[in-house]
Design a protein around this motif. Structure first.
Motif, PDB file in Angstrom:
ATOM      1  N   ASP A   2     -22.650  52.974  37.408  1.00  0.00           N
ATOM      2  CA  ASP A   2     -21.934  53.626  38.336  1.00  0.00           C
ATOM      3  C   ASP A   2     -21.144  53.165  39.239  1.00  0.00           C
ATOM      4  O   ASP A   2     -19.884  53.751  39.501  1.00  0.00           O
ATOM      5  CB  ASP A   2     -23.056  54.661  39.035  1.00  0.00           C
ATOM      6  CG  ASP A   2     -23.791  55.700  38.403  1.00  0.00           C
ATOM      7  OD1 ASP A   2     -23.230  55.923  36.927  1.00  0.00           O
ATOM      8  OD2 ASP A   2     -24.505  56.620  38.931  1.00  0.00           O
ATOM      9  N   GLN A  25     -19.769  53.997  28.372  1.00  0.00           N
ATOM     10  CA  GLN A  25     -19.907  55.499  28.211  1.00  0.00           C
ATOM     11  C   GLN A  25     -19.084  56.239  29.368  1.00  0.00           C
ATOM     12  O   GLN A  25     -18.624  57.295  28.984  1.00  0.00           O
ATOM     13  CB  GLN A  25     -21.418  55.582  28.558  1.00  0.00           C
ATOM     14  CG  GLN A  25     -21.980  57.103  28.223  1.00  0.00           C
ATOM     15  CD  GLN A  25     -23.370  57.402  28.777  1.00  0.00           C
ATOM     16  OE1 GLN A  25     -24.277  56.728  29.033  1.00  0.00           O
ATOM     17  NE2 GLN A  25     -23.632  58.601  29.373  1.00  0.00           N
ATOM     18  N   ARG A  26     -19.193  55.703  30.540  1.00  0.00           N
ATOM     19  CA  ARG A  26     -18.533  56.269  31.745  1.00  0.00           C
ATOM     20  C   ARG A  26     -17.001  56.307  31.486  1.00  0.00           C
ATOM     21  O   ARG A  26     -16.594  57.303  31.612  1.00  0.00           O
ATOM     22  CB  ARG A  26     -19.026  55.578  33.080  1.00  0.00           C
ATOM     23  CG  ARG A  26     -20.289  55.989  33.603  1.00  0.00           C
ATOM     24  CD  ARG A  26     -20.872  55.083  34.401  1.00  0.00           C
ATOM     25  NE  ARG A  26     -22.345  55.248  34.729  1.00  0.00           N
ATOM     26  CZ  ARG A  26     -23.589  55.273  33.769  1.00  0.00           C
ATOM     27  NH1 ARG A  26     -23.352  55.410  32.657  1.00  0.00           N
ATOM     28  NH2 ARG A  26     -24.706  55.819  34.202  1.00  0.00           N
ATOM     29  N   GLY A  82     -15.576  59.075  29.578  1.00  0.00           N
ATOM     30  CA  GLY A  82     -15.557  60.359  30.223  1.00  0.00           C
ATOM     31  C   GLY A  82     -14.099  60.419  30.852  1.00  0.00           C
ATOM     32  O   GLY A  82     -13.632  61.520  30.899  1.00  0.00           O
ATOM     33  N   SER A 134     -25.379  59.033  38.548  1.00  0.00           N
ATOM     34  CA  SER A 134     -25.738  59.240  37.125  1.00  0.00           C
ATOM     35  C   SER A 134     -26.918  60.311  37.032  1.00  0.00           C
ATOM     36  O   SER A 134     -28.005  60.089  37.873  1.00  0.00           O
ATOM     37  CB  SER A 134     -25.589  58.199  36.451  1.00  0.00           C
ATOM     38  OG  SER A 134     -26.571  57.138  36.854  1.00  0.00           O
ATOM     39  N   ARG A 180     -19.645  64.026  32.736  1.00  0.00           N
ATOM     40  CA  ARG A 180     -20.584  63.953  31.534  1.00  0.00           C
ATOM     41  C   ARG A 180     -20.706  62.833  31.075  1.00  0.00           C
ATOM     42  O   ARG A 180     -21.659  62.244  30.599  1.00  0.00           O
ATOM     43  CB  ARG A 180     -19.695  64.734  30.405  1.00  0.00           C
ATOM     44  CG  ARG A 180     -20.280  66.337  30.566  1.00  0.00           C
ATOM     45  CD  ARG A 180     -19.711  67.325  29.420  1.00  0.00           C
ATOM     46  NE  ARG A 180     -19.538  68.501  29.698  1.00  0.00           N
ATOM     47  CZ  ARG A 180     -18.384  69.144  30.116  1.00  0.00           C
ATOM     48  NH1 ARG A 180     -17.324  68.310  29.870  1.00  0.00           N
ATOM     49  NH2 ARG A 180     -18.270  70.210  30.457  1.00  0.00           N
ATOM     50  N   GLY A 181     -19.623  61.953  31.385  1.00  0.00           N
ATOM     51  CA  GLY A 181     -19.679  60.400  30.975  1.00  0.00           C
ATOM     52  C   GLY A 181     -20.802  59.749  31.867  1.00  0.00           C
ATOM     53  O   GLY A 181     -21.539  58.588  31.630  1.00  0.00           O
ATOM     54  N   PHE A 182     -21.342  60.491  33.071  1.00  0.00           N
ATOM     55  CA  PHE A 182     -22.424  59.849  33.781  1.00  0.00           C
ATOM     56  C   PHE A 182     -23.575  60.557  33.562  1.00  0.00           C
ATOM     57  O   PHE A 182     -24.472  60.611  34.297  1.00  0.00           O
ATOM     58  CB  PHE A 182     -22.106  60.048  35.504  1.00  0.00           C
ATOM     59  CG  PHE A 182     -20.726  59.375  35.810  1.00  0.00           C
ATOM     60  CD1 PHE A 182     -20.920  58.177  36.475  1.00  0.00           C
ATOM     61  CD2 PHE A 182     -19.409  59.620  35.597  1.00  0.00           C
ATOM     62  CE1 PHE A 182     -19.837  57.433  36.696  1.00  0.00           C
ATOM     63  CE2 PHE A 182     -18.518  58.838  35.904  1.00  0.00           C
ATOM     64  CZ  PHE A 182     -18.502  57.764  36.534  1.00  0.00           C
ATOM     65  N   ASN A 183     -23.721  61.417  32.569  1.00  0.00           N
ATOM     66  CA  ASN A 183     -24.988  62.241  32.179  1.00  0.00           C
ATOM     67  C   ASN A 183     -25.319  63.250  33.296  1.00  0.00           C
ATOM     68  O   ASN A 183     -26.529  63.512  33.650  1.00  0.00           O
ATOM     69  CB  ASN A 183     -26.134  61.431  31.883  1.00  0.00           C
ATOM     70  CG  ASN A 183     -26.221  60.599  30.686  1.00  0.00           C
ATOM     71  OD1 ASN A 183     -25.453  60.965  29.589  1.00  0.00           O
ATOM     72  ND2 ASN A 183     -26.503  59.370  30.749  1.00  0.00           N
TER      73      ASN A 183
END
Lengths: 323, 318
Positions: free
Chosen positions: A109, A166-167, A170, B145, B166-169
């Motif tokens: 993050d 994964q981020r 997005g 997240s 959504r990429g951060f759940n």
């Protein structure tokens, strides 16, 4: 009788409470973390069986040799362990553990926050506001760089690198990566592997660093690396300052080769190179990649769990090596 | 055939001014503030490319020279142009729809992350040269997240934010007048009332248009319904927020942090914001990327060109 512990670093109140409940603990009282001399003294006086510390304690071969024989386990409250002389610890028969897995999401993050803020000039804008914002900004002035749809190279594709990927997805970013070995497809998730770090760099609009520190990666990101990147690229580092040649980075930031950088780590902490503070196109944070209450608690608890396992005669959960 | 005359009221990105010069007999204006002699300078022009801040109300439009056939605005919003008055004079109006959504959504995400992780405080500490090193509770932020994100106003920008989150759940909830078709929801959960929506919003992003109906929507009553320690972000319109209520909540800790790109009464924002450490403040630059400003310039110039050629562009307002 509770096992004897030296809690050598300052930590959250919940972690201290749990350490005191489960152990006969000597706890660092501040203002800073214990030094090697203080840890050695406390461990000797207390005949400690365990030490809980973090990356502020340089455990060199000499420091390890100076510890009393009572010490059986050392748990670092960090993922990185470049502050520990692993062969020396191993030779001494001390088990050493770290805290992988619990700070991946928080650190990923933070990397994405730095990437967005560097690309979109967030901190330079915040400074304009705090100075009063009393002038019109032209339609072509102070523009940032778009993130969505760009290419991001990831150096080091471990857990944090993959959480970062994964981020990035997005934001519809194309993910490239370099690591010592290629990942299996189910972990790659479509990311493109480069066996050669330098071959990846010309394709990196953004480069995010998630590799471990230590001699093998020292100054891996140097003047040559910057010269291979596209003009106007953005660097993000939440891993270790040692990976970056900071003179070369300063050159790249002032020449315009890099559009911006987001840095959470530095070669010397906290006495980082103040030349960075004079630049408008860097976003700086004080090594807070894992700085959420949830994550700091989880790291401390994990370190305590490792110590409890070893002292109870069970295998460590996160040993730095396996015999 | 001579090129049509285009009067550009404000300094624009160099690439767009170059494009204007290429296709038009362009009258450029090297100014970042609205000029006061717009009518006089429009004399003989076929088209005007204006910006928010240029006042083209009924009176100004009535005074425009007869040569003007098109007004293009370098913005999505066209509340500075009296469209009915333009229509009555046979002047067509076009704008820059759609192309700002991604940049504005990125800006909202940056504010969410930056506010939650206390980016401003960390920056000021490091830049001051007074960073003493790690401490147990130093700058502990809120993890983003795996949290719940509430989006007030699920238009194009809101949906872009949902996609990024959504990429951060993050679990996405949204409040709007009507539910979206399911193929646009992508699993986001609709709320038709504030009482079910607000208590879930660990992070709240405001993305509704500014209007009388949404004026000061985020007020003390609604703030009280948020979970304690929520993070609030506004990259839409300053009028959505009751500043006094938000500032009080930031001081009490009911709201942990806020990220703002827009304000009531810009650029004269409430000065109390500047006294707070737990806000990240941007000077209304949600669309400020090279790519987006370039796309805005291209779409408005292409609309002006189409109208002058007798066609109907997709970005025709009226």
């Amino acid at each position: 009788m509770k096992p004897r512990l030296v809690l050598a670093c300052l930590t959250t109140t919940d972690v201290v409470a749990r350490a005191r409940a489960a152990f006969d603990a000597v706890v660092a009282e501040g203002p800073g973390d214990m030094t090697v001399a203080e840890v050695t003294q406390a461990a000797t006086d207390h005949q400690a069986e365990a030490i809980l510390f973090t990356n502020t304690l340089p455990l060199s071969a000499a420091a390890i040799a100076g510890l009393p024989a009572s010490v059986r386990v050392g748990a670092t409250c960090s993922v990185g362990y470049d502050h520990i002389d692993v062969p020396a610890a191993r030779a001494c028969g001390i088990v050493v553990t770290n805290t992988p897995g619990v700070l991946d999401e928080c650190t990923a993050d933070h990397a994405m926050m730095l990437l967005l803020t560097a690309a979109r000039r967030g901190m330079a804008y915040d400074r304009i506001m705090r100075q009063g914002w009393r002038y019109r900004i032209g339609q072509g002035d102070l523009l940032g760089v778009r993130v969505t749809g760009k290419r991001v190279g990831i150096l080091g594709m471990g857990r944090i690198g993959r959480a970062f990927a994964q981020r990035a997805r997005g934001f519809d970013m194309k993910v490239l990566y370099h690591a010592r070995t290629r990942l299996p497809p189910e972990l790659e998730q479509g990311a493109e592997y480069f066996a050669d770090f330098h071959a990846m760099l010309p394709h990196c609009d953004f480069l995010s660093v998630h590799a471990p520190g230590g001699p093998a990666t020292d100054k891996m990101i140097d003047a040559r690396a910057f010269s291979l990147m596209p003009d106007g690229a953005v660097l993000v580092n939440v891993a270790r300052g040692s990976l970056v040649d900071e003179d070369a980075l300063l050159d790249a930031l002032t020449s315009g080769k890099l559009f911006a950088a987001g840095l959470d780590v530095f070669r010397d902490e906290p006495d980082y190179d103040l030349r960075f503070a004079a630049l408008d196109n860097v976003v700086l944070s004080p090594h807070v990649g894992s700085a959420s209450k949830e994550t700091r608690d989880a790291m401390g608890f994990r370190a305590l769990d490792n110590i409890a396992a070893v002292l109870a005669g069970r295998p460590a959960i996160d040993p730095l090596w396996r015999d | 055939m001579p090129k049509p005359i285009l009067f550009v009221t404000r300094r624009l990105p160099a690439s767009i001014e170059a494009l204007a010069v290429q296709d038009y007999d362009a009258r450029l204006t090297p100014s970042d503030v609205a000029i006061d002699d717009l009518i006089a300078r429009a004399e003989g022009a076929d088209a005007i490319l204006c910006c928010p801040g240029d006042v083209l109300d009924a009176k100004a439009i009535a005074a425009l020279p007869a040569s003007v056939k098109v007004i293009g605005t370098f913005s999505v919003g066209y509340d500075h142009v009296d469209v009915a008055a333009a229509k009555a004079r046979g002047i067509k109006v076009c704008n820059t729809p759609d192309v700002l959504s991604v940049a504005t959504a990125e800006c909202a995400m940056l504010l969410i992350m930056g506010a939650a992780r206390r980016a401003g405080e960390g920056e000021r500490l490091v830049r001051s040269g007074k960073w003493q090193g790690w401490a147990p509770t130093q700058l502990l932020g809120t993890q983003v997240s795996d949290r719940r994100l509430g989006i007030f106003g699920m238009g194009r920008i809101g949906r872009e934010i949902a996609r990024m989150a959504r990429g951060f759940n993050m679990e996405i909830h949204y409040r709007d007048m009507a539910r979206l078709p399911v193929e646009l929801e992508h699993g986001a959960i609709f709320h038709d009332n504030d009482d079910s929506f607000l208590p879930l919003c660990q992070v709240l992003s405001l993305n509704a248009p500014g209007s009388e109906g949404t004026r000061h929507w985020l007020n003390a009553d609604r703030i009280a319904k948020l979970p304690p320690g929520a993070v609030v972000v506004n990259a839409a319109r300053g009028t959505l927020v009751d500043d006094d209520a938000l500032i009080a909540a930031l001081r009490s800790g009911q709201i942990a942090a806020a990220g703002l790109d827009v304000y009531n009464n810009e650029p004269h924002l409430n000065p109390d914001y500047l006294t707070l450490e737990n806000v990240m403040l941007l000077p209304h630059l949600g669309s400020a990327t090279t790519e987006t400003r370039d796309a805005m310039g291209r779409i408005v110039l292409s609309g002006i060109g189409a109208i002058l050629a007798g066609q109907t562009p997709t970005n025709l307002v009226a």
